[in-house]
Design a protein around this motif. Structure first.
Motif, PDB file in Angstrom:
ATOM      1  N   ASP A  19      20.794  26.493  28.662  1.00 52.27           N
ATOM      2  CA  ASP A  19      21.648  25.334  28.881  1.00 52.27           C
ATOM      3  C   ASP A  19      21.127  24.181  28.030  1.00 52.27           C
ATOM      4  O   ASP A  19      19.925  23.962  27.966  1.00 52.27           O
ATOM      5  CB  ASP A  19      21.613  24.916  30.355  1.00 52.27           C
ATOM      6  CG  ASP A  19      22.476  25.828  31.213  1.00 52.27           C
ATOM      7  OD1 ASP A  19      23.327  26.535  30.652  1.00 52.27           O
ATOM      8  OD2 ASP A  19      22.296  25.821  32.443  1.00 52.27           O
ATOM      9  N   THR A  29      26.205  19.198  30.323  1.00 52.89           N
ATOM     10  CA  THR A  29      25.428  20.420  30.119  1.00 52.89           C
ATOM     11  C   THR A  29      26.340  21.555  29.688  1.00 52.89           C
ATOM     12  O   THR A  29      27.302  21.893  30.377  1.00 52.89           O
ATOM     13  CB  THR A  29      24.690  20.818  31.419  1.00 52.89           C
ATOM     14  OG1 THR A  29      23.885  19.715  31.829  1.00 52.89           O
ATOM     15  CG2 THR A  29      23.805  22.038  31.189  1.00 52.89           C
ATOM     16  N   ILE A  30      26.052  22.101  28.521  1.00 55.49           N
ATOM     17  CA  ILE A  30      26.827  23.215  27.958  1.00 55.49           C
ATOM     18  C   ILE A  30      25.820  24.216  27.390  1.00 55.49           C
ATOM     19  O   ILE A  30      24.869  23.809  26.731  1.00 55.49           O
ATOM     20  CB  ILE A  30      27.751  22.725  26.801  1.00 55.49           C
ATOM     21  CG1 ILE A  30      28.588  21.518  27.202  1.00 55.49           C
ATOM     22  CG2 ILE A  30      28.600  23.862  26.256  1.00 55.49           C
ATOM     23  CD1 ILE A  30      29.974  21.775  27.684  1.00 55.49           C
ATOM     24  N   PRO A  31      26.027  25.510  27.625  1.00 53.59           N
ATOM     25  CA  PRO A  31      25.049  26.485  27.109  1.00 53.59           C
ATOM     26  C   PRO A  31      25.097  26.626  25.587  1.00 53.59           C
ATOM     27  O   PRO A  31      26.170  26.530  24.990  1.00 53.59           O
ATOM     28  CB  PRO A  31      25.485  27.814  27.751  1.00 53.59           C
ATOM     29  CG  PRO A  31      26.509  27.472  28.772  1.00 53.59           C
ATOM     30  CD  PRO A  31      27.098  26.150  28.411  1.00 53.59           C
ATOM     31  N   ARG A  44      31.806  28.775  28.142  1.00 50.99           N
ATOM     32  CA  ARG A  44      30.864  29.381  29.094  1.00 50.99           C
ATOM     33  C   ARG A  44      30.524  28.425  30.235  1.00 50.99           C
ATOM     34  O   ARG A  44      29.558  28.642  30.960  1.00 50.99           O
ATOM     35  CB  ARG A  44      29.566  29.781  28.379  1.00 50.99           C
ATOM     36  CG  ARG A  44      29.769  30.852  27.342  1.00 50.99           C
ATOM     37  CD  ARG A  44      28.441  31.373  26.842  1.00 50.99           C
ATOM     38  NE  ARG A  44      28.640  32.251  25.695  1.00 50.99           N
ATOM     39  CZ  ARG A  44      27.650  32.854  25.055  1.00 50.99           C
ATOM     40  NH1 ARG A  44      26.405  32.681  25.450  1.00 50.99           N
ATOM     41  NH2 ARG A  44      27.903  33.638  24.022  1.00 50.99           N
ATOM     42  N   ALA A  45      31.258  27.326  30.331  1.00 57.88           N
ATOM     43  CA  ALA A  45      31.030  26.369  31.428  1.00 57.88           C
ATOM     44  C   ALA A  45      32.388  25.942  31.968  1.00 57.88           C
ATOM     45  O   ALA A  45      32.799  24.790  31.867  1.00 57.88           O
ATOM     46  CB  ALA A  45      30.222  25.175  30.928  1.00 57.88           C
ATOM     47  N   HIS A  49      29.658  29.749  36.672  1.00 59.80           N
ATOM     48  CA  HIS A  49      28.915  29.744  35.405  1.00 59.80           C
ATOM     49  C   HIS A  49      27.678  28.857  35.474  1.00 59.80           C
ATOM     50  O   HIS A  49      26.873  28.849  34.559  1.00 59.80           O
ATOM     51  CB  HIS A  49      29.793  29.211  34.254  1.00 59.80           C
ATOM     52  CG  HIS A  49      30.924  30.105  33.894  1.00 59.80           C
ATOM     53  ND1 HIS A  49      32.050  29.642  33.266  1.00 59.80           N
ATOM     54  CD2 HIS A  49      31.106  31.432  34.071  1.00 59.80           C
ATOM     55  CE1 HIS A  49      32.891  30.653  33.066  1.00 59.80           C
ATOM     56  NE2 HIS A  49      32.343  31.738  33.549  1.00 59.80           N
ATOM     57  N   GLY A  74      28.109  25.529  35.833  1.00 63.86           N
ATOM     58  CA  GLY A  74      28.567  24.192  35.457  1.00 63.86           C
ATOM     59  C   GLY A  74      29.987  24.247  34.941  1.00 63.86           C
ATOM     60  O   GLY A  74      30.439  25.316  34.504  1.00 63.86           O
ATOM     61  N   THR A  75      30.678  23.132  34.994  1.00 61.95           N
ATOM     62  CA  THR A  75      32.087  23.115  34.564  1.00 61.95           C
ATOM     63  C   THR A  75      32.348  22.021  33.527  1.00 61.95           C
ATOM     64  O   THR A  75      33.484  21.621  33.321  1.00 61.95           O
ATOM     65  CB  THR A  75      33.031  22.912  35.775  1.00 61.95           C
ATOM     66  OG1 THR A  75      32.625  21.717  36.452  1.00 61.95           O
ATOM     67  CG2 THR A  75      32.972  24.073  36.735  1.00 61.95           C
ATOM     68  N   ASP A  76      31.300  21.565  32.840  1.00 59.50           N
ATOM     69  CA  ASP A  76      31.516  20.511  31.847  1.00 59.50           C
ATOM     70  C   ASP A  76      32.379  21.004  30.680  1.00 59.50           C
ATOM     71  O   ASP A  76      33.108  20.222  30.069  1.00 59.50           O
ATOM     72  CB  ASP A  76      30.170  19.990  31.318  1.00 59.50           C
ATOM     73  CG  ASP A  76      29.506  19.034  32.318  1.00 59.50           C
ATOM     74  OD1 ASP A  76      30.226  18.503  33.192  1.00 59.50           O
ATOM     75  OD2 ASP A  76      28.285  18.837  32.225  1.00 59.50           O
TER      76      ASP A  76
END
Lengths: 224, 77
Positions: free
Chosen positions: A115, A138-140, A198-199, A204, A206-208
């Protein structure tokens, strides 16, 4: 909404992208193979997914940038259609010169998969209107070649014009000025190494990422 | 006709691979290596009718990324 996800040989996030767009937009995206020479008509949004097109041979994204469908994508981008390139998609857009700069091997030579905390530097784009400027999201990330390079003059110009959209909060891959995502000068083409698709769901972690797709959809609804 | 194209990183562009190899050479006890830069050699077998100009176009459009790389076609005028 009329959307499309392009698949190159070696794309591996095309299904995730498809699911994300279907989920947020509420309609089924077209799946377009890179050998196609025409895009479905009246597209509202085009996504280039992550993966390892052509096995990253020569340079990541180099061969895919010359795929037949890219001529159409260049044309649509020029018309102002929003185009999102994620990870390998960003590499393809840079190799196709739709975005300035290049994505090089990570400075520490290691694949990075975790992340990533990002700062939203510009919340006035059609991809980021649902965020606030300066907000941390936060994004992977998952890549080997995400080390953004451009010469100093280009970097100054990008920053001066507000075209740096996302920046890593912590050094991630050696990117110049910690750049994680940039837009073209028309503001309708976004390339980013982190994976918003992926969010999308709380499962997952997170949903950002969902908010990015929702921003695109709302900007389209507003201009429809 | 065989043509050799050398693709190298532009000066000023950091070369993580070169740095890692430099490090390894140091570790192996080879002294006096000041710098290591890694590039790529592309060998093409082309018809005699293929001009240097065409080779240049191949480099510009695919074989090199001129944002970060220089290229040199061996034997080109």
């Amino acid at each position: 909404m009329n959307t499309a996800v392009i698949t190159f040989p070696g794309s591996n996030c095309d299904r995730d992208m498809l699911v994300a767009i279907r989920d947020v937009f509420g309609s089924e995206p077209h799946q377009v193979w890179h050998r196609e020479t025409v895009l479905p008509e009246k597209l509202d949004f085009i996504a280039l997914p992550g993966g390892f097109s052509y096995g990253d041979y020569l340079r990541a994204g180099a061969m895919a940038a010359n795929s037949p469908i890219m001529r159409e994508i260049l044309r649509e981008a020029e018309r102002g259609v929003p185009v999102l390139g994620v990870c390998n998609g960003f590499q393809v857009l840079a190799e196709a010169r739709l975005l300035p700069g290049a994505l090089m091997r990570n400075a520490n030579q290691r694949f990075v998969c975790r992340d990533a905390a990002l700062r939203v530097e510009n919340a006035d784009t059609r991809f980021t209107a649902g965020f606030s400027k300066g907000e941390t999201i936060t994004i992977p990330v998952a890549h080997h070649d995400g080390n953004y390079f451009a010469d100093e003059a280009t970097l100054d110009r990008l920053e001066g014009d507000g075209r740096v959209v996302f920046r890593y909060l912590h050094a991630t891959n050696g990117s110049r000025r910690d750049i994680a995502g940039i837009v073209n000068d028309g503001g309708n083409v976004l390339g980013m190494m982190p994976h918003p698709e992926r969010a999308i769901d709380a499962a997952h972690g997170g949903t950002d990422g969902r908010r990015l797709f929702a921003s695109v959809m709302e900007s389209l609804a507003a201009t429809a | 006709m065989k043509k050799r194209i050398f693709v190298t990183l532009k000066p000023g562009v950091l070369d993580p691979q070169g740095r890692a190899v430099h490090h390894a050479l140091d570790g192996m006890g080879f002294d006096g290596v000041n710098d290591v830069r890694i590039g790529r050699l592309i060998e093409l077998d082309v018809a005699d009718t293929v001009t240097d100009e065409a080779l240049g176009e191949m480099c510009e459009k695919l074989l090199a990324n001129t944002v970060i790389e220089n290229y040199r076609i061996e034997g080109a005028e």
